[in-house]
Design an enzyme around this catalytic site. Structure first.
Site, short mmCIF file in Angstrom:
data_model
loop_
_atom_site.label_atom_id
_atom_site.label_comp_id
_atom_site.label_asym_id
_atom_site.label_seq_id
_atom_site.Cartn_x
_atom_site.Cartn_y
_atom_site.Cartn_z
CE LYS A 9 -3.93 -2.28 2.30
NZ LYS A 9 -4.93 -2.30 3.30
CE1 TYR A 49 -9.39 -3.12 -0.01
CE2 TYR A 49 -8.69 -1.20 -1.13
CZ TYR A 49 -8.42 -2.05 -0.31
OH TYR A 49 -7.17 -2.63 0.23
CG ASN A 112 -3.99 -2.67 6.92
OD1 ASN A 112 -3.61 -2.02 5.69
ND2 ASN A 112 -4.95 -3.20 6.85
CG HIS A 115 -5.14 -6.22 -0.75
ND1 HIS A 115 -6.49 -6.19 -0.25
CD2 HIS A 115 -5.45 -6.90 -1.73
CE1 HIS A 115 -7.36 -7.18 -0.94
NE2 HIS A 115 -6.62 -7.56 -1.88
CD GLU A 126 -8.78 -9.16 -4.23
OE1 GLU A 126 -7.47 -9.37 -3.87
OE2 GLU A 126 -9.63 -8.64 -3.43
N1 UDP Z 1 -9.71 -0.60 7.15
C1 UDP Z 1 -9.80 0.49 8.06
N2 UDP Z 1 -10.51 0.34 9.14
C2 UDP Z 1 -11.42 -0.57 9.48
C3 UDP Z 1 -11.32 -1.80 8.97
C4 UDP Z 1 -10.53 -1.79 7.58
O1 UDP Z 1 -9.31 1.58 7.73
O2 UDP Z 1 -11.84 -0.58 10.48
C5 UDP Z 1 -8.92 -0.74 5.94
C6 UDP Z 1 -7.67 -1.61 6.14
O3 UDP Z 1 -6.64 -0.85 5.14
C7 UDP Z 1 -7.92 -3.02 5.61
C8 UDP Z 1 -8.93 -2.54 4.37
O4 UDP Z 1 -9.77 -1.33 4.84
O5 UDP Z 1 -6.72 -3.60 5.17
C9 UDP Z 1 -9.88 -3.74 4.10
O6 UDP Z 1 -10.44 -4.30 5.29
P1 UDP Z 1 -10.50 -5.89 5.34
O7 UDP Z 1 -11.52 -6.02 6.57
O8 UDP Z 1 -10.82 -6.53 4.11
O9 UDP Z 1 -9.00 -6.43 5.90
P2 UDP Z 1 -7.88 -7.01 5.46
O10 UDP Z 1 -8.44 -8.29 4.67
O11 UDP Z 1 -7.13 -6.05 4.60
O12 UDP Z 1 -7.16 -7.55 6.49
MG MG Z 2 -9.81 -8.19 2.84
#
Ligand code: UDP
Ligand code: MG
Length: 155
Positions: A9, A49, A112, A115, A126
């Site tokens: 990211k 997304y 974080n 992805h 994707e």
């Molecule tokens: N995210 C965020 N706040 C939240 C949850 C998710 O900003 O409360 C962002 C974070 O960057 C995350 C992305 O949205 O990686 C997608 O969320 P997901 O639940 O799919 O998490 P991942 O699969 O990336 O662990």
């Molecule tokens: Mg996810």
């Protein structure tokens, strides 16, 4: 063999830790079959997304993901979707276990670093979005030692 999409990211690019993060996947034994530095358009972010469209963090997420370049990576390996997710760690940096990418490099809930596709269906969708030109097929010599040919490659 399975394939998955990884995105480093904008925070990973701006902090200069893409090499270290890519190294985590490589050293585990996953094969890089696609790799590029690119800018995500708002349209691509929206398609990628789509499942999060109704979430309260959606607008911030799209803004973040389009705020600077990302590194798109296609990985290949047996069970690589699950293995890559395990290497990434829990979504929020503060909760992610030490030893994982998110656990070792960050503390944020949104910034974080990485992805990874979360299912076969997501990976297929994707990979098409980020590598519409396809990925590279080539013989990867490391697999001869990453896998036990008698155990894994027979399955
Ligand atoms: N995210 C965020 N706040 C939240 C949850 C998710 O900003 O409360 C962002 C974070 O960057 C995350 C992305 O949205 O990686 C997608 O969320 P997901 O639940 O799919 O998490 P991942 O699969 O990336 O662990
Ligand atoms: Mg996810």
């Amino acid at each position: 063999m399975e394939r998955t999409l990884i995105l480093l990211k904008p925070d990973a690019v701006q902090r200069g830790i893409c090499g270290q993060i890519l190294g985590r996947f490589e050293q585990k034994g996953l094969k890089v079959v696609g790799l590029k530095l690119m800018r995500i358009t708002p349209e691509l972010a929206a398609r990628h997304y789509e499942a999060h469209r109704e979430k309260k963090f959606y607008a911030g997420l799209v803004k973040f993901m389009t705020s600077g370049p990302v590194v798109a990576i296609a990985l290949e390996g047996i069970d690589c979707i699950r293995i890559a997710r395990n290497l990434m760690g829990a979504t929020f940096g503060a909760d992610a276990a030490p030893g994982t990418i998110r656990g070792d490099f960050g503390v944020s809930r949104s910034f974080n670093l990485v992805h990874g596709s979360d299912s076969k269906e997501a990976a297929e969708k994707e990979l098409k979005l980020f590598f519409p030109e396809g990925v590279l097929d080539y013989a990867y010599d490391a697999f001869a030692w990453v896998y036990d040919p008698i155990e894994e490659l027979k399955k």
